[in-house]
Design a protein around this motif. Structure first.
Motif, PDB file in Angstrom:
ATOM      1  N   VAL A 130     -46.705  -4.241   7.298  1.00  0.00           N
ATOM      2  CA  VAL A 130     -48.145  -4.472   7.454  1.00  0.00           C
ATOM      3  C   VAL A 130     -48.453  -4.643   8.943  1.00  0.00           C
ATOM      4  CG1 VAL A 130     -50.033  -6.084   7.031  1.00  0.00           C
ATOM      5  CG2 VAL A 130     -48.482  -5.483   5.175  1.00  0.00           C
ATOM      6  N   PHE A 131     -49.417  -3.875   9.435  1.00  0.00           N
ATOM      7  CA  PHE A 131     -49.792  -3.976  10.843  1.00  0.00           C
ATOM      8  C   PHE A 131     -50.770  -5.132  11.011  1.00  0.00           C
ATOM      9  CE2 PHE A 131     -52.417  -2.960  14.536  1.00  0.00           C
ATOM     10  CZ  PHE A 131     -51.430  -2.789  15.500  1.00  0.00           C
ATOM     11  N   GLY A 132     -50.402  -6.090  11.851  1.00  0.00           N
ATOM     12  CA  GLY A 132     -51.264  -7.250  12.029  1.00  0.00           C
ATOM     13  C   GLY A 132     -51.139  -8.191  10.858  1.00  0.00           C
ATOM     14  N   SER A 133     -52.270  -8.664  10.369  1.00  0.00           N
ATOM     15  CA  SER A 133     -52.295  -9.649   9.281  1.00  0.00           C
ATOM     16  C   SER A 133     -52.629  -8.985   7.955  1.00  0.00           C
ATOM     17  CB  SER A 133     -53.334 -10.732   9.577  1.00  0.00           C
ATOM     18  OG  SER A 133     -53.020 -11.413  10.773  1.00  0.00           O
ATOM     19  N   GLY A 134     -52.045  -9.488   6.889  1.00  0.00           N
ATOM     20  CA  GLY A 134     -52.339  -8.928   5.580  1.00  0.00           C
ATOM     21  C   GLY A 134     -51.359  -9.390   4.530  1.00  0.00           C
ATOM     22  N   TRP A 135     -51.178  -8.530   3.518  1.00  0.00           N
ATOM     23  CA  TRP A 135     -50.437  -8.915   2.318  1.00  0.00           C
ATOM     24  C   TRP A 135     -49.640  -7.734   1.778  1.00  0.00           C
ATOM     25  CZ3 TRP A 135     -51.236 -13.909   0.299  1.00  0.00           C
ATOM     26  CH2 TRP A 135     -52.248 -14.638   0.943  1.00  0.00           C
ATOM     27  N   GLY A 136     -48.497  -8.058   1.194  1.00  0.00           N
ATOM     28  CA  GLY A 136     -47.779  -7.114   0.352  1.00  0.00           C
ATOM     29  C   GLY A 136     -47.981  -7.524  -1.092  1.00  0.00           C
ATOM     30  N   TRP A 137     -48.078  -6.533  -1.986  1.00  0.00           N
ATOM     31  CA  TRP A 137     -48.397  -6.821  -3.387  1.00  0.00           C
ATOM     32  C   TRP A 137     -47.559  -5.977  -4.342  1.00  0.00           C
ATOM     33  CZ3 TRP A 137     -52.196 -10.440  -4.341  1.00  0.00           C
ATOM     34  CH2 TRP A 137     -53.102 -10.720  -3.311  1.00  0.00           C
ATOM     35  N   LEU A 138     -47.118  -6.614  -5.410  1.00  0.00           N
ATOM     36  CA  LEU A 138     -46.676  -5.894  -6.599  1.00  0.00           C
ATOM     37  C   LEU A 138     -47.862  -5.915  -7.548  1.00  0.00           C
ATOM     38  CD1 LEU A 138     -44.439  -4.570  -8.373  1.00  0.00           C
ATOM     39  CD2 LEU A 138     -43.933  -6.875  -9.223  1.00  0.00           C
ATOM     40  N   CYS A 139     -48.274  -4.731  -7.988  1.00  0.00           N
ATOM     41  CA  CYS A 139     -49.497  -4.605  -8.779  1.00  0.00           C
ATOM     42  C   CYS A 139     -49.246  -3.823 -10.061  1.00  0.00           C
ATOM     43  CB  CYS A 139     -50.587  -3.868  -7.982  1.00  0.00           C
ATOM     44  SG  CYS A 139     -51.095  -4.699  -6.472  1.00  0.00           S
ATOM     45  N   TYR A 140     -50.197  -3.962 -10.958  1.00  0.00           N
ATOM     46  CA  TYR A 140     -50.214  -3.173 -12.185  1.00  0.00           C
ATOM     47  C   TYR A 140     -51.391  -2.218 -12.130  1.00  0.00           C
ATOM     48  CZ  TYR A 140     -50.799  -2.036 -17.152  1.00  0.00           C
ATOM     49  OH  TYR A 140     -50.947  -1.378 -18.347  1.00  0.00           O
ATOM     50  N   ASP A 141     -51.098  -0.941 -12.349  1.00  0.00           N
ATOM     51  CA  ASP A 141     -52.126   0.091 -12.397  1.00  0.00           C
ATOM     52  C   ASP A 141     -52.428   0.389 -13.858  1.00  0.00           C
ATOM     53  OD1 ASP A 141     -53.711   2.372 -12.314  1.00  0.00           O
ATOM     54  OD2 ASP A 141     -52.620   3.263 -10.637  1.00  0.00           O
ATOM     55  N   LYS A 142     -53.533  -0.121 -14.330  1.00  0.00           N
ATOM     56  CA  LYS A 142     -53.898   0.040 -15.729  1.00  0.00           C
ATOM     57  C   LYS A 142     -54.104   1.506 -16.094  1.00  0.00           C
ATOM     58  CE  LYS A 142     -57.496  -1.352 -19.032  1.00  0.00           C
ATOM     59  NZ  LYS A 142     -58.830  -1.989 -19.172  1.00  0.00           N
ATOM     60  N   ASN A 143     -54.588   2.300 -15.155  1.00  0.00           N
ATOM     61  CA  ASN A 143     -54.929   3.692 -15.452  1.00  0.00           C
ATOM     62  C   ASN A 143     -53.717   4.536 -15.817  1.00  0.00           C
ATOM     63  OD1 ASN A 143     -57.742   3.391 -14.965  1.00  0.00           O
ATOM     64  ND2 ASN A 143     -57.372   3.525 -12.761  1.00  0.00           N
ATOM     65  N   VAL A 144     -52.562   4.191 -15.245  1.00  0.00           N
ATOM     66  CA  VAL A 144     -51.352   4.974 -15.522  1.00  0.00           C
ATOM     67  C   VAL A 144     -50.256   4.114 -16.145  1.00  0.00           C
ATOM     68  CG1 VAL A 144     -51.813   6.711 -13.760  1.00  0.00           C
ATOM     69  CG2 VAL A 144     -50.545   4.645 -13.136  1.00  0.00           C
ATOM     70  N   GLN A 162     -58.715  -0.955  -7.464  1.00  0.00           N
ATOM     71  CA  GLN A 162     -58.654  -0.940  -8.925  1.00  0.00           C
ATOM     72  C   GLN A 162     -57.234  -1.158  -9.441  1.00  0.00           C
ATOM     73  OE1 GLN A 162     -60.775   2.477 -10.513  1.00  0.00           O
ATOM     74  NE2 GLN A 162     -62.731   1.460 -10.117  1.00  0.00           N
ATOM     75  N   LEU A 163     -56.551  -2.091  -8.786  1.00  0.00           N
ATOM     76  CA  LEU A 163     -55.208  -2.503  -9.180  1.00  0.00           C
ATOM     77  C   LEU A 163     -55.224  -3.996  -9.469  1.00  0.00           C
ATOM     78  CD1 LEU A 163     -53.169  -0.623  -6.426  1.00  0.00           C
ATOM     79  CD2 LEU A 163     -53.434   0.077  -8.812  1.00  0.00           C
ATOM     80  N   TYR A 164     -54.339  -4.429 -10.355  1.00  0.00           N
ATOM     81  CA  TYR A 164     -54.258  -5.828 -10.744  1.00  0.00           C
ATOM     82  C   TYR A 164     -53.037  -6.476 -10.102  1.00  0.00           C
ATOM     83  CZ  TYR A 164     -57.745  -4.572 -14.223  1.00  0.00           C
ATOM     84  OH  TYR A 164     -58.883  -4.127 -14.837  1.00  0.00           O
ATOM     85  N   PRO A 165     -53.218  -7.547  -9.323  1.00  0.00           N
ATOM     86  CA  PRO A 165     -52.081  -8.177  -8.651  1.00  0.00           C
ATOM     87  C   PRO A 165     -51.151  -8.895  -9.624  1.00  0.00           C
ATOM     88  CG  PRO A 165     -54.067  -9.476  -8.333  1.00  0.00           C
ATOM     89  CD  PRO A 165     -54.495  -8.217  -9.029  1.00  0.00           C
ATOM     90  N   VAL A 166     -49.858  -8.806  -9.332  1.00  0.00           N
ATOM     91  CA  VAL A 166     -48.830  -9.494 -10.104  1.00  0.00           C
ATOM     92  C   VAL A 166     -48.053 -10.449  -9.199  1.00  0.00           C
ATOM     93  CG1 VAL A 166     -46.765  -9.197 -11.533  1.00  0.00           C
ATOM     94  CG2 VAL A 166     -48.648  -7.551 -11.727  1.00  0.00           C
ATOM     95  N   VAL A 167     -47.754 -10.012  -7.972  1.00  0.00           N
ATOM     96  CA  VAL A 167     -47.027 -10.822  -6.991  1.00  0.00           C
ATOM     97  C   VAL A 167     -47.679 -10.613  -5.628  1.00  0.00           C
ATOM     98  CG1 VAL A 167     -44.863 -10.993  -5.691  1.00  0.00           C
ATOM     99  CG2 VAL A 167     -44.813 -10.853  -8.191  1.00  0.00           C
ATOM    100  N   ALA A 168     -47.810 -11.690  -4.861  1.00  0.00           N
ATOM    101  CA  ALA A 168     -48.385 -11.623  -3.517  1.00  0.00           C
ATOM    102  C   ALA A 168     -47.383 -12.102  -2.478  1.00  0.00           C
ATOM    103  CB  ALA A 168     -49.650 -12.475  -3.436  1.00  0.00           C
TER     104      ALA A 168
END
Length: 216
Positions: A130-144, A162-168
């Motif tokens: 991640v460049f600068g400040s931010g977050w990494g995420w494990l997400c769930y994609d409901k569409n697929v 349009q993703l659902y977070p699972v881990v931050a």
């Protein structure tokens, strides 16, 4: 802070500040939770105080629909609302007790990443980059119906994609600099080993069982 409405309250830290020592210090936890997180909560309340039409709008709606808010509060609502949601999700997802994913969650990880170790490696890689400040995420994609790993900048959330977070994974410097200085990779590797994978599995099971109520 799920479904919380104005006035927003700072949630408690879900374990003692020293619970993750020596990996993350009590000082870092107290500053991160008690100062940085609190500032987002206080700032969001101050921002919304004169806008009574949004007092019954839940946090998820605010961060998903921030671009429909009045122009003079739009950016601040995005930043402070995202800061509230992201930090609450982050702290809820940590634990001093080692854990591993089980059941359907583990099966989904193996299906989408090959193995639990490969998923952790990918999550670490994306978070560190991640460049600068931010977050990494494990997400769930409901569409697929699959898990994926993404990064967001500043206080943006996966909901905007349009993703659902699972881990931050928080990679703002205030999350680690006192303990790791510029060694972000060391912090991320340590943090991932303290993720509450049982908690994450509960989020995943709720999502695939149809417990999806966040408006996009």
């Amino acid at each position: 802070m799920k479904n919380m409405r104005y006035p927003f309250q700072l949630p408690p830290l879900y374990f003692p500040p020293a619970a993750l020592e020596p990996y993350i210090s009590a000082q870092t936890m107290e500053l991160h939770h008690g100062k940085h997180f609190r500032n987002y909560v206080d700032s969001l309340n101050a921002l919304l105080e004169p806008y009574s039409q949004y007092h019954d709008t839940c946090l998820e709606q605010l961060i998903c629909q921030w671009d429909s808010l009045p122009a003079d509060i739009r950016t601040a609502a995005r930043n402070n609302g995202g800061g509230c949601f992201n930090h609450d999700f982050y702290f809820r997802g940590l634990s001093p007790k080692p854990s591993e994913p089980q059941g359907a969650f583990l099966e989904a990880i193996r299906r989408d990443f090959g193995s639990f170790d490969q998923m952790k490696q990918r999550l670490a890689q994306v978070s560190v980059q991640v460049f600068g400040s931010g977050w990494g995420w494990l997400c769930y994609d409901k569409n697929v119906n699959s898990l994926c790993i993404i990064a967001t900048s500043n206080q943006d959330t996966p909901y905007r994609q349009q993703l659902y977070p699972v881990v931050a994974v928080d990679v703002w410097e205030h999350a680690y600099y006192l303990d790791y200085q510029n060694k972000r990779a060391d912090y991320v590797d340590t943090l991932i080993s303290h993720i509450d994978w049982e908690h994450a599995g509960g989020i995943y099971r709720n999502l695939i069982d149809g417990g999806v109520d966040t408006p996009f």
